[in-house]
Design a protein around this motif. Structure first.
Motif, PDB file in Angstrom:
ATOM      1  N   GLU A 134      79.941  94.628  91.107  1.00 52.09           N
ATOM      2  CA  GLU A 134      79.197  93.381  91.251  1.00 52.09           C
ATOM      3  C   GLU A 134      80.111  92.163  91.295  1.00 52.09           C
ATOM      4  N   GLU A 135      79.795  91.258  92.225  1.00 52.34           N
ATOM      5  CA  GLU A 135      80.468  89.971  92.319  1.00 52.34           C
ATOM      6  C   GLU A 135      79.894  89.043  91.248  1.00 52.34           C
ATOM      7  N   PRO A 136      80.707  88.569  90.305  1.00 52.37           N
ATOM      8  CA  PRO A 136      80.185  87.779  89.185  1.00 52.37           C
ATOM      9  C   PRO A 136      79.406  86.541  89.602  1.00 52.37           C
ATOM     10  N   THR A 137      79.779  85.914  90.730  1.00 54.99           N
ATOM     11  CA  THR A 137      79.102  84.688  91.144  1.00 54.99           C
ATOM     12  C   THR A 137      78.057  84.930  92.231  1.00 54.99           C
ATOM     13  N   GLY A 138      77.843  86.177  92.618  1.00 62.88           N
ATOM     14  CA  GLY A 138      76.921  86.474  93.707  1.00 62.88           C
ATOM     15  C   GLY A 138      75.493  86.641  93.236  1.00 62.88           C
ATOM     16  N   PRO A 139      74.516  86.488  94.124  1.00 67.38           N
ATOM     17  CA  PRO A 139      73.108  86.687  93.762  1.00 67.38           C
ATOM     18  C   PRO A 139      72.849  88.158  93.427  1.00 67.38           C
ATOM     19  N   PHE A 140      72.525  88.410  92.157  1.00 66.84           N
ATOM     20  CA  PHE A 140      72.354  89.782  91.650  1.00 66.84           C
ATOM     21  C   PHE A 140      73.631  90.606  91.835  1.00 66.84           C
ATOM     22  N   GLY A 141      74.763  89.925  92.034  1.00 68.60           N
ATOM     23  CA  GLY A 141      76.049  90.607  92.183  1.00 68.60           C
ATOM     24  C   GLY A 141      76.453  90.895  93.605  1.00 68.60           C
ATOM     25  N   ALA A 142      75.685  90.383  94.613  1.00 64.43           N
ATOM     26  CA  ALA A 142      75.940  90.715  96.022  1.00 64.43           C
ATOM     27  C   ALA A 142      77.061  89.867  96.608  1.00 64.43           C
ATOM     28  N   ARG A 143      77.722  90.442  97.609  1.00 65.58           N
ATOM     29  CA  ARG A 143      78.649  89.679  98.450  1.00 65.58           C
ATOM     30  C   ARG A 143      78.411  90.073  99.907  1.00 65.58           C
ATOM     31  N   GLY A 144      78.935  89.286 100.841  1.00 63.56           N
ATOM     32  CA  GLY A 144      78.676  89.499 102.257  1.00 63.56           C
ATOM     33  C   GLY A 144      79.494  90.629 102.852  1.00 63.56           C
ATOM     34  N   VAL A 145      78.937  91.278 103.906  1.00 61.44           N
ATOM     35  CA  VAL A 145      79.641  92.377 104.567  1.00 61.44           C
ATOM     36  C   VAL A 145      79.424  92.379 106.082  1.00 61.44           C
ATOM     37  N   GLY A 146      78.661  91.415 106.601  1.00 57.03           N
ATOM     38  CA  GLY A 146      78.310  91.436 108.023  1.00 57.03           C
ATOM     39  C   GLY A 146      79.504  91.404 108.958  1.00 57.03           C
ATOM     40  N   GLU A 147      80.523  90.633 108.613  1.00 58.83           N
ATOM     41  CA  GLU A 147      81.738  90.586 109.433  1.00 58.83           C
ATOM     42  C   GLU A 147      82.766  91.638 109.033  1.00 58.83           C
ATOM     43  N   PRO A 148      83.060  91.813 107.738  1.00 61.98           N
ATOM     44  CA  PRO A 148      84.105  92.780 107.374  1.00 61.98           C
ATOM     45  C   PRO A 148      83.906  94.171 107.954  1.00 61.98           C
ATOM     46  N   CYS A 149      82.649  94.572 108.172  1.00 61.65           N
ATOM     47  CA  CYS A 149      82.411  95.950 108.619  1.00 61.65           C
ATOM     48  C   CYS A 149      82.921  96.222 110.024  1.00 61.65           C
TER      49      CYS A 149
END
Length: 769
Positions: A717-732
């Motif tokens: 979990e990302e500590p500052t993310g919403p419910f621990g989420a982070r983005g992945v749309g570009e990295p993938c």
């Protein structure tokens, strides 16, 4: 959690599959006029004279403009462009005049009547050549431009940004290395190829306000640019983006809006529309920047990298108002996801007389990783180390440091690597296809990382209003460009308020009626706008609990929301429906308090600061990093050179999965787009002329090219993310092309150092081998 982690159906799905969703080109307004653009046949020239007199006299023509009507420079990061050429042509196809007429046919006829005098100039058609002291200057007046403090143009040259990383002592590192290897790579321009081409309608109202319907990813960024371009206050510029049929970054900035608006200013309130043809889309919208990369690496015999010296020379094209930030991102991520103690990077954006380079899915990461990840495999081969093992040795772990010197706290890279190794059954590779003797099987692997490439203080905001039947309207300006943000943001609101997603309607993309959003780019919407939605819903929730405390006589810290009701921990028999409080609380004496429940929330990533100007070092230059790995299995036909991608295993540390179905779709799309860039796609440019501006000559993957895809996720979990989420749309998308390149080497023992990896290149390399 009830809604987070569930595969909720897309909230816009029914409207999209039935054709009910209206895009800009579907809009037909009363008394519409149609625009066409006169474009330059030269890549570089002085603009001596534009004679529009014959076009103005053609029956049906209502307005004609030239560069003098759009003289203000604009640009998100570097103000270097005008919407029509004013004194100089900088790429073949640049607009020099435009017409609004009663029909498209009349507009095109009028364009043919415009007479233009040019003085052709020597063109810069290679970024490396453009760095030379005697190279023609594409922007001789660069010193007059404005730019942000985190960008470093060099007036008097073709360099529009020079971003540096200076970490440790690179010369000492090379002196201590047991092996030094240097390799060069090239990545060409490619196009975004959205299904929907750019389209804009502009209308000027009697009070001199402007309404713009645009196929844009970022309405507020477009509004700001147009305000600057035409000296208009923001309250007089309304930008609507009703739906976007694919963007991938190509619709992040301004393109044809600034051409249509001055026409609309001359048509007495009649709306003016311009929709790009496919050829226009190829040439006159953003392309992905080209890259010449040189990587010099010092490594010890145990496989530990001790020094890296990178030179990234980016072909930014004719204008780099957006491209300078890609170069910055490429600089601070220049080692890839590896812990290297000594780093020297020069990431340089160069003006050329090519189409305008701009944001493309991956934002520089796909380009640099093509070089970085092949280089890693080449080091492994030199030392006779397994490609997986060298990544285990050097890959970032929690507590490690990246190129900017940032200490990495959350990092699932090694978990993703091991996940892919397992899913691809890496240890049991097959070299020869048993049924096809002329086909050789190969496997390749690539790691990747990416951060949101944005300034430090960019903001997101959200508003939610509770209706008096207990439903809700969520308002944001994040654009759903196919990635599913409407659905994810609705799920986040549902989780906080305990209102089912089908009872929340999301509204987006209207600068008059939806709250501020910086841009829909950088894989930041789930993170940034998601946090803003949480804050807005928490605000509404706090209001509801405060009213329920008065109504029920129970302290609000003993109350909670569930299934449309406010319930009590201590007195279960007492509860009140949300809809009873939606418009405020009615008291027994007939009076009322509070009024309608409207929650607001805003968010700026916490603790993000600029890096040092001279060294690029900083403790937190970005909001978060997304790490991942992909492995591929391919077959190569040694007689034809054709590559068939059989299987892709993908694993990313996404923090927290909000919607499994949507995130799997993102990964699948990223893989296919990465596959396209690896083996098909290249914008072929000769002497400044694009030779393949159509789908006959420019190839992208089809359904026949779909490989088997094994997709999995790690959740740190990302500590500052919403419910621990982070983005992945570009990295993938980032690791796909280098993994394929590494698989080609595994299969055939050849190394292709430039994209795309075509059959011709393979056969040539086999012959040379």
């Amino acid at each position: 959690m009830r809604y987070i982690g569930e595969s909720i159906n897309r909230v816009d799905g029914i409207r999209k599959v039935t054709g009910a969703l209206k895009y800009v080109d579907d809009i037909k307004l009363s008394r519409m006029l149609y625009a066409a653009v006169k474009r330059s046949p030269y890549p570089h020239a002085k603009l001596l004279k534009v004679d529009i007199s014959k076009a103005e006299k053609l029956p049906g023509v209502k307005a004609v403009i030239t560069g003098k009507d759009v003289a203000n420079r604009v640009g998100l990061y570097l103000e270097d462009k005008t919407f029509l050429a004013t004194d100089r042509i900088r790429y073949r196809g640049e607009g020099v005049a435009a017409v609004a007429a009663e029909s498209k046919e009349i507009a095109l006829a009028a364009i043919g009547l415009i007479e233009v005098e040019y003085e052709e100039l020597p063109a810069v058609t290679n970024a490396v050549e453009g760095l030379k002291k005697d190279a023609p200057l594409v922007h001789p007046d660069m010193k007059e431009y404005k730019w942000g403090p985190i960008f470093f143009p060099e007036p008097g040259t073709n360099i529009s940004n020079h971003y540096k990383i200076r970490k440790g002592d690179v010369e000492k590192g090379f002196a201590e290395a047991e092996f030094i290897v240097e390799n060069e790579f090239f990545v060409p321009h490619i196009q975004h190829c959205p299904i929907e081409t750019h389209s804009v309608i502009a209308q000027r109202d009697p009070d001199e306000s402007l309404t713009i319907w645009s196929t844009c990813q970022s309405p507020y960024a477009v509004q700001k640019a147009l305000s600057v371009a035409f000296n208009l206050p923001l309250n007089k510029v309304r930008v609507l983006s009703p739906a976007v049929g694919g963007g991938f970054g190509g619709k992040a900035g301004t393109t044809l809006e600034g051409i249509v608006i001055p026409l609309a200013m001359k048509t007495n309130g009649r709306p003016v529309k311009l929709t790009y043809t496919r050829e226009d889309e190829f040439i006159n919208s953003f392309v992905r920047q080209g890259l010449h990369a040189t990587i010099k690496t010092g490594i010890n015999k145990n496989g530990k990298i001790v020094a890296v010296k990178n030179t990234f020379i980016w072909d930014g094209g004719a204008y780099t108002e957006y491209g300078v930030n890609i170069v910055r991102a490429g600089g601070y991520a220049s080692t890839g996801p590896y812990d290297v103690p000594n780093v020297w990077t020069d990431s340089i954006c160069v003006y050329t007389n090519h189409p305008v380079g701009g944001p493309y899915r991956g934002f520089g990461m796909s380009e640099i990783h093509f070089a970085i990840e092949q280089n890693i495999d080449m080091l492994a081969k030199k030392l006779d180390i397994n490609p997986v093992e060298i990544r285990r040795i050097n890959g970032l772990r929690p507590g490690g440091k990246n190129a900017t010197g940032q200490v990495v706290d959350v990092c699932g890279l090694q978990d993703c690597l091991e996940d892919v190794v397992k899913k691809l059954d890496w240890e049991n590779s097959i070299k020869q296809s048993p049924s096809k003797p002329n086909r050789v099987v190969g496997r390749g692997i690539s790691c990747a990382y990416k951060a949101p490439s944005m300034p430090n203080n960019v903001a997101s905001s959200a508003i939610i209003k509770i209706n008096d039947d207990g439903t809700a309207h969520l308002m944001v300006s994040a654009q759903d460009i196919g990635q599913g943000s409407d659905t994810v943001l609705t799920q986040i609101a549902s989780e906080v308020l305990s209102i089912p997603p089908n009872r929340i309607t999301i509204k987006t993309g209207d600068t008059d009626h939806t709250p501020y959003e910086w841009q829909t780019v950088a894989s930041r919407i789930t993170y940034c706008t998601g946090n803003a939605v949480i804050k807005a819903c928490e605000d509404a929730k706090e209001q509801l609990l405060g009213l329920a405390q008065l109504k029920l006589g129970i302290e609000k810290d003993k109350l909670y929301l569930k299934d449309g009701y406010i319930n009590s921990d201590t007195q279960p028999q007492k509860k009140i429906a949300i809809n009873e409080l939606a418009l405020g609380l009615s008291l027994e004496d007939g009076s009322g308090i509070h009024g309608p429940i409207i929650g607001r929330g805003s968010f700026i990533p916490p603790g993000v600061k600029n890096t040092d100007k001279q060294t690029g070092q900083g403790e937190k230059p970005v909001a978060f990093w997304t790490y991942g790995c992909q492995g591929v299995e391919i077959e190569v036909d040694t007689e034809t050179g054709k590559i068939e991608v059989l299987k892709v295993a993908s694993s990313f540390d996404v923090g927290k999965i909000i919607n499994p179905q949507l995130i799997e779709g993102q990964i699948e799309g990223g893989i296919i787009q990465g596959l396209g860039s690896a083996i098909f796609e290249e914008l072929i440019i000769s002497k400044g002329v694009v030779l393949n501006p159509n789908f006959v000559d420019y190839k992208i993957p089809t359904a026949d090219d779909m490989p088997e895809m094994i997709i999995s996720f790690i959740e740190n979990e990302e500590p500052t993310g919403p419910f621990g989420a982070r983005g992945v749309g570009e990295p993938c998308m980032v690791p796909t092309a280098p993994a394929i390149a590494n698989a080609v080497n595994d299969a055939l023992g050849i190394r292709i150092m430039s994209l795309p990896i075509t059959p011709e290149k393979i056969l040539r390399a086999l012959k040379e081998k």
